[in-house]
Design a protein around this motif. Structure first.
Motif: not given
Length: 260
Positions: A229-235, A239-241, A246-247, A258-259
């Motif tokens: 599992x990744x840390x919340x910061x890594x997740x 997601x931002x990447x 996507x955009x 974003x889920x």
């Protein structure tokens, strides 16, 4: 007083095509759809163009349901060619000028006057799914993912003539008959199966996806449980990447998932 002139714009159509179309058995809606496609392909000196159902309905002054039904008939008869889906998710269409490949329905003789025609009740008729229908959207999304895989592994011929109405019906059965009513999970399995080394080459249709869904969902969960599992910061960073990619690919920012 109307005074149209060719110098203000015109559409070049070969006389041979016009003569063949005169002999075609078409209803009014089908003929207007052909004219619309001519206007926005040949009229702009191009062979194909992306057409949404809304655009076509507005162009001929008809209903979405009417356009969707008659357009599918033209595609089935090989008069109009569906070559894929554009950036906006609408069909990319072209007119098939090779009239030797058109499917002309057989002429049926008129019924005899003395015989009364018995109307048979329609049965087993598949429902029509419009573009804003949830099941059609699922079919379209999965078709895009599968198309990318098929192109990579040289299996495009297997999905070139995919019927999205049938695909949408398979997703309806998955939801209503199989009772798999977790849209987030379904989308996750779609993404997983089209990136998996083995399954991506073996699940290339909505029907196969439905048949193998339970097996696929279990395999996905099993694989994910083995992944650290990744840390919340890594997740958040990942997601931002994903969002930026996507955009950049033309996706709607408001529809990004974003889920976790």
């Amino acid at each position: 007083m109307a005074n149209p002139q060719t110098e203000h714009g015109h559409t070049r159509i070969a006389n041979e095509i016009l003569e063949r179309c005169m002999k075609l058995s078409l209803n009014g809606t089908q003929f207007r759809l052909i004219m619309l496609i001519w206007r926005y392909t040949y009229g702009f000196r191009r062979k194909e163009h992306e057409f949404s159902i809304n655009f076509m309905a507005d162009g001929i002054g008809g209903s979405r349901k009417q356009v969707d039904r008659e357009l599918q008939t033209l595609i089935d008869r090989n008069i109009i060619t569906l070559s894929g889906y554009g950036k906006r998710g609408a069909r990319v269409l072209s007119f098939n000028k090779n009239y030797d490949t058109w499917d002309q329905p057989a002429q049926t003789p008129p019924p005899k006057v003395e015989e009364k025609e018995k109307t048979k009740p329609k049965s087993n008729k598949k429902p029509k799914y419009l573009e804003d229908n949830m099941y059609y959207k699922m079919a379209l999304h999965f078709h895009k993912l599968v198309s990318e895989v098929a192109k990579e592994v040289n299996l495009e011929h297997l999905i070139r003539k995919a019927n999205l109405q049938s695909w949408a019906d398979d997703f309806r059965k998955l939801w209503e008959v199989d009772k798999v009513q977790d849209k987030k999970q379904i989308l996750a399995v779609m993404k997983w199966v089209t990136s998996h080394d083995f399954w991506r080459k073996n699940v290339l249709s909505a029907k196969k996806f439905r048949q193998k869904y339970l097996e696929l969902a279990i395999a996905m969960q099993s694989e994910q449980s083995k992944t650290p599992k990744q840390s919340p910061r890594q997740q958040a960073s990942n997601k931002e990447i994903e969002f930026q990619k996507y955009v950049a690919a033309g996706g709607d920012p408001d529809e990004f998932d974003w889920g976790e």
